[in-house]
Design a protein around this motif. Structure first.
Motif, PDB file in Angstrom:
ATOM      1  N   ILE A 273       0.856  -1.283  -0.073  1.00  0.00           N
ATOM      2  CA  ILE A 273      -0.026   0.027  -0.095  1.00  0.00           C
ATOM      3  C   ILE A 273       1.033   1.160   0.019  1.00  0.00           C
ATOM      4  O   ILE A 273       2.026   1.107   0.577  1.00  0.00           O
ATOM      5  CB  ILE A 273      -1.045  -0.095   1.361  1.00  0.00           C
ATOM      6  CG1 ILE A 273      -0.268   0.116   2.412  1.00  0.00           C
ATOM      7  CG2 ILE A 273      -1.822  -1.062   1.215  1.00  0.00           C
ATOM      8  CD1 ILE A 273      -0.961   0.240   3.768  1.00  0.00           C
ATOM      9  N   ARG A 274       0.400   2.435  -0.571  1.00  0.00           N
ATOM     10  CA  ARG A 274       1.192   3.431  -0.584  1.00  0.00           C
ATOM     11  C   ARG A 274       0.496   4.393   0.313  1.00  0.00           C
ATOM     12  O   ARG A 274      -0.737   4.723   0.153  1.00  0.00           O
ATOM     13  CB  ARG A 274       1.404   3.950  -2.113  1.00  0.00           C
ATOM     14  CG  ARG A 274       2.079   5.316  -2.157  1.00  0.00           C
ATOM     15  CD  ARG A 274       2.222   5.843  -3.665  1.00  0.00           C
ATOM     16  NE  ARG A 274       3.387   5.021  -4.145  1.00  0.00           N
ATOM     17  CZ  ARG A 274       4.448   5.160  -4.600  1.00  0.00           C
ATOM     18  NH1 ARG A 274       4.647   6.566  -4.456  1.00  0.00           N
ATOM     19  NH2 ARG A 274       5.113   4.441  -5.035  1.00  0.00           N
ATOM     20  N   ILE A 275       1.249   5.149   1.300  1.00  0.00           N
ATOM     21  CA  ILE A 275       0.831   5.942   2.116  1.00  0.00           C
ATOM     22  C   ILE A 275       1.713   7.213   2.032  1.00  0.00           C
ATOM     23  O   ILE A 275       3.030   7.149   2.354  1.00  0.00           O
ATOM     24  CB  ILE A 275       0.632   5.689   3.624  1.00  0.00           C
ATOM     25  CG1 ILE A 275      -0.193   4.381   3.846  1.00  0.00           C
ATOM     26  CG2 ILE A 275       0.200   6.773   4.502  1.00  0.00           C
ATOM     27  CD1 ILE A 275      -0.163   3.875   5.208  1.00  0.00           C
ATOM     28  N   GLY A 276       1.321   8.540   1.506  1.00  0.00           N
ATOM     29  CA  GLY A 276       2.025   9.600   1.246  1.00  0.00           C
ATOM     30  C   GLY A 276       3.051   9.138  -0.092  1.00  0.00           C
ATOM     31  O   GLY A 276       2.535   8.652  -1.053  1.00  0.00           O
ATOM     32  N   LYS A 277       4.310   9.178   0.007  1.00  0.00           N
ATOM     33  CA  LYS A 277       5.009   8.706  -0.957  1.00  0.00           C
ATOM     34  C   LYS A 277       5.986   7.262  -0.718  1.00  0.00           C
ATOM     35  O   LYS A 277       6.859   6.955  -1.283  1.00  0.00           O
ATOM     36  CB  LYS A 277       6.280   9.783  -1.160  1.00  0.00           C
ATOM     37  CG  LYS A 277       5.652  11.239  -1.702  1.00  0.00           C
ATOM     38  CD  LYS A 277       6.710  12.076  -1.818  1.00  0.00           C
ATOM     39  CE  LYS A 277       6.157  13.404  -2.567  1.00  0.00           C
ATOM     40  NZ  LYS A 277       6.989  14.485  -2.897  1.00  0.00           N
ATOM     41  N   ARG A 278       5.543   6.619   0.332  1.00  0.00           N
ATOM     42  CA  ARG A 278       6.228   5.411   1.043  1.00  0.00           C
ATOM     43  C   ARG A 278       5.399   4.562   0.598  1.00  0.00           C
ATOM     44  O   ARG A 278       3.958   4.329   0.690  1.00  0.00           O
ATOM     45  CB  ARG A 278       6.455   5.474   2.340  1.00  0.00           C
ATOM     46  CG  ARG A 278       7.703   6.363   2.492  1.00  0.00           C
ATOM     47  CD  ARG A 278       8.210   6.294   4.013  1.00  0.00           C
ATOM     48  NE  ARG A 278       8.659   4.851   3.965  1.00  0.00           N
ATOM     49  CZ  ARG A 278       8.952   4.339   5.416  1.00  0.00           C
ATOM     50  NH1 ARG A 278       8.823   5.143   6.603  1.00  0.00           N
ATOM     51  NH2 ARG A 278       9.747   3.066   5.573  1.00  0.00           N
ATOM     52  N   ASP A 279       5.930   3.165   0.208  1.00  0.00           N
ATOM     53  CA  ASP A 279       5.199   1.799  -0.065  1.00  0.00           C
ATOM     54  C   ASP A 279       5.640   1.049   1.365  1.00  0.00           C
ATOM     55  O   ASP A 279       6.576   0.866   1.743  1.00  0.00           O
ATOM     56  CB  ASP A 279       5.518   1.188  -1.274  1.00  0.00           C
ATOM     57  CG  ASP A 279       5.341   1.801  -2.579  1.00  0.00           C
ATOM     58  OD1 ASP A 279       4.165   2.407  -2.482  1.00  0.00           O
ATOM     59  OD2 ASP A 279       5.890   1.629  -3.578  1.00  0.00           O
ATOM     60  N   TYR A 280       4.311   0.367   1.635  1.00  0.00           N
ATOM     61  CA  TYR A 280       4.429  -0.547   2.748  1.00  0.00           C
ATOM     62  C   TYR A 280       4.059  -1.937   2.526  1.00  0.00           C
ATOM     63  O   TYR A 280       3.127  -2.261   1.491  1.00  0.00           O
ATOM     64  CB  TYR A 280       3.727  -0.062   3.805  1.00  0.00           C
ATOM     65  CG  TYR A 280       4.194   1.231   4.336  1.00  0.00           C
ATOM     66  CD1 TYR A 280       5.052   1.156   5.616  1.00  0.00           C
ATOM     67  CD2 TYR A 280       3.575   2.551   4.153  1.00  0.00           C
ATOM     68  CE1 TYR A 280       5.497   2.536   5.759  1.00  0.00           C
ATOM     69  CE2 TYR A 280       3.888   3.659   4.708  1.00  0.00           C
ATOM     70  CZ  TYR A 280       4.964   4.032   5.502  1.00  0.00           C
ATOM     71  OH  TYR A 280       5.409   4.932   6.169  1.00  0.00           O
ATOM     72  N   GLU A 281       4.538  -2.963   2.895  1.00  0.00           N
ATOM     73  CA  GLU A 281       4.117  -4.186   2.602  1.00  0.00           C
ATOM     74  C   GLU A 281       3.049  -4.842   3.482  1.00  0.00           C
ATOM     75  O   GLU A 281       3.304  -4.492   4.596  1.00  0.00           O
ATOM     76  CB  GLU A 281       5.229  -5.298   2.564  1.00  0.00           C
ATOM     77  CG  GLU A 281       4.894  -6.859   2.314  1.00  0.00           C
ATOM     78  CD  GLU A 281       6.098  -7.534   2.144  1.00  0.00           C
ATOM     79  OE1 GLU A 281       5.804  -8.825   2.030  1.00  0.00           O
ATOM     80  OE2 GLU A 281       7.277  -7.481   2.549  1.00  0.00           O
ATOM     81  N   VAL A 282       2.076  -5.317   2.940  1.00  0.00           N
ATOM     82  CA  VAL A 282       0.865  -5.740   3.813  1.00  0.00           C
ATOM     83  C   VAL A 282       0.694  -7.071   3.259  1.00  0.00           C
ATOM     84  O   VAL A 282       0.430  -7.403   2.119  1.00  0.00           O
ATOM     85  CB  VAL A 282      -0.327  -4.809   3.716  1.00  0.00           C
ATOM     86  CG1 VAL A 282      -1.446  -5.291   4.390  1.00  0.00           C
ATOM     87  CG2 VAL A 282       0.063  -3.391   3.968  1.00  0.00           C
ATOM     88  N   ARG A 283       0.363  -8.185   4.282  1.00  0.00           N
ATOM     89  CA  ARG A 283      -0.024  -9.480   4.151  1.00  0.00           C
ATOM     90  C   ARG A 283      -1.165  -9.746   4.687  1.00  0.00           C
ATOM     91  O   ARG A 283      -1.452  -9.460   5.816  1.00  0.00           O
ATOM     92  CB  ARG A 283       1.155 -10.477   4.494  1.00  0.00           C
ATOM     93  CG  ARG A 283       2.403 -10.231   3.739  1.00  0.00           C
ATOM     94  CD  ARG A 283       2.493 -10.907   2.382  1.00  0.00           C
ATOM     95  NE  ARG A 283       3.658 -10.610   1.578  1.00  0.00           N
ATOM     96  CZ  ARG A 283       3.724 -10.887   0.334  1.00  0.00           C
ATOM     97  NH1 ARG A 283       2.850 -11.666  -0.153  1.00  0.00           N
ATOM     98  NH2 ARG A 283       4.569 -10.860  -0.179  1.00  0.00           N
TER      99      ARG A 283
END
Length: 176
Positions: A31-41
């Motif tokens: 998922i992208r929050i602002g300009k950062r991507d985060y891994e979600v499982r």
């Protein structure tokens, strides 16, 4: 006429608070929050049941109800209701909504069960979109419920130090 499958590349989740989230298909685990991507499982095991793993933390998730394209889930013990729409069904909703006309009243409802800490508006007062109306305490956190529209407060049913359930009407606003 040929029987070609229509390829859907996006889906939209519409929350009960009229927020819209877009998902590209196929679904990714980021998922992208602002300009950062985060891994979600999304994971399931016998010890924890079904949960979302994000930033090495487990958040319990459960589908409480699903009917056609409408879902109610419990995420981290908070209930959320939303529909999943295709681009075509989203456009159809917009067209049907524009024919219906503008709403005259807006109801601010409790998004979760909790205790009313403070009521910040009175009947007859004018409010602007985003202006705080009520402070709701739930799960030891205070949540500021804001006006979704510009208008005049018609009725305040929320009372300080009272308990409310999810979807209880707290404030009624006449839309300007």
């Amino acid at each position: 006429m040929t029987n070609e499958k229509i390829s859907i590349k996006k889906l939209y989740a519409l929350s009960s608070e009229s927020r819209r989230y877009c998902f590209s298909l196929p679904l990714k685990h980021t998922i992208r929050i602002g300009k950062r991507d985060y891994e979600v499982r999304l994971k399931t095991d016998e010890k924890f049941g079904t949960y979302i793993l994000w930033k090495n933390r487990k958040y319990p998730v459960e589908v409480v109800r699903s009917r056609q394209n409408k879902y109610e889930i419990l995420f981290n013990d908070i209930s959320y209701t939303f529909t999943v729409e295709t681009p075509f069904s989203l456009q159809r909703m917009k067209v049907l909504g524009s024919k219906r006309g503008k709403a005259e009243k807006e109801f601010v409802k409790a998004p979760m069960p909790g205790k009313i800490v403070d009521v910040l508006v009175r009947e007859g007062s004018n409010v602007q979109r985003g202006e705080p109306l009520v402070i709701l305490e739930a799960m030891k956190m205070q949540n500021e419920l804001q006006s979704p529209v510009n208008g005049q407060v018609l009725k305040v049913t929320a009372k300080a130090n009272s308990n409310v359930m999810k979807d209880d009407i707290l404030v009624e606003i006449k839309v300007e």
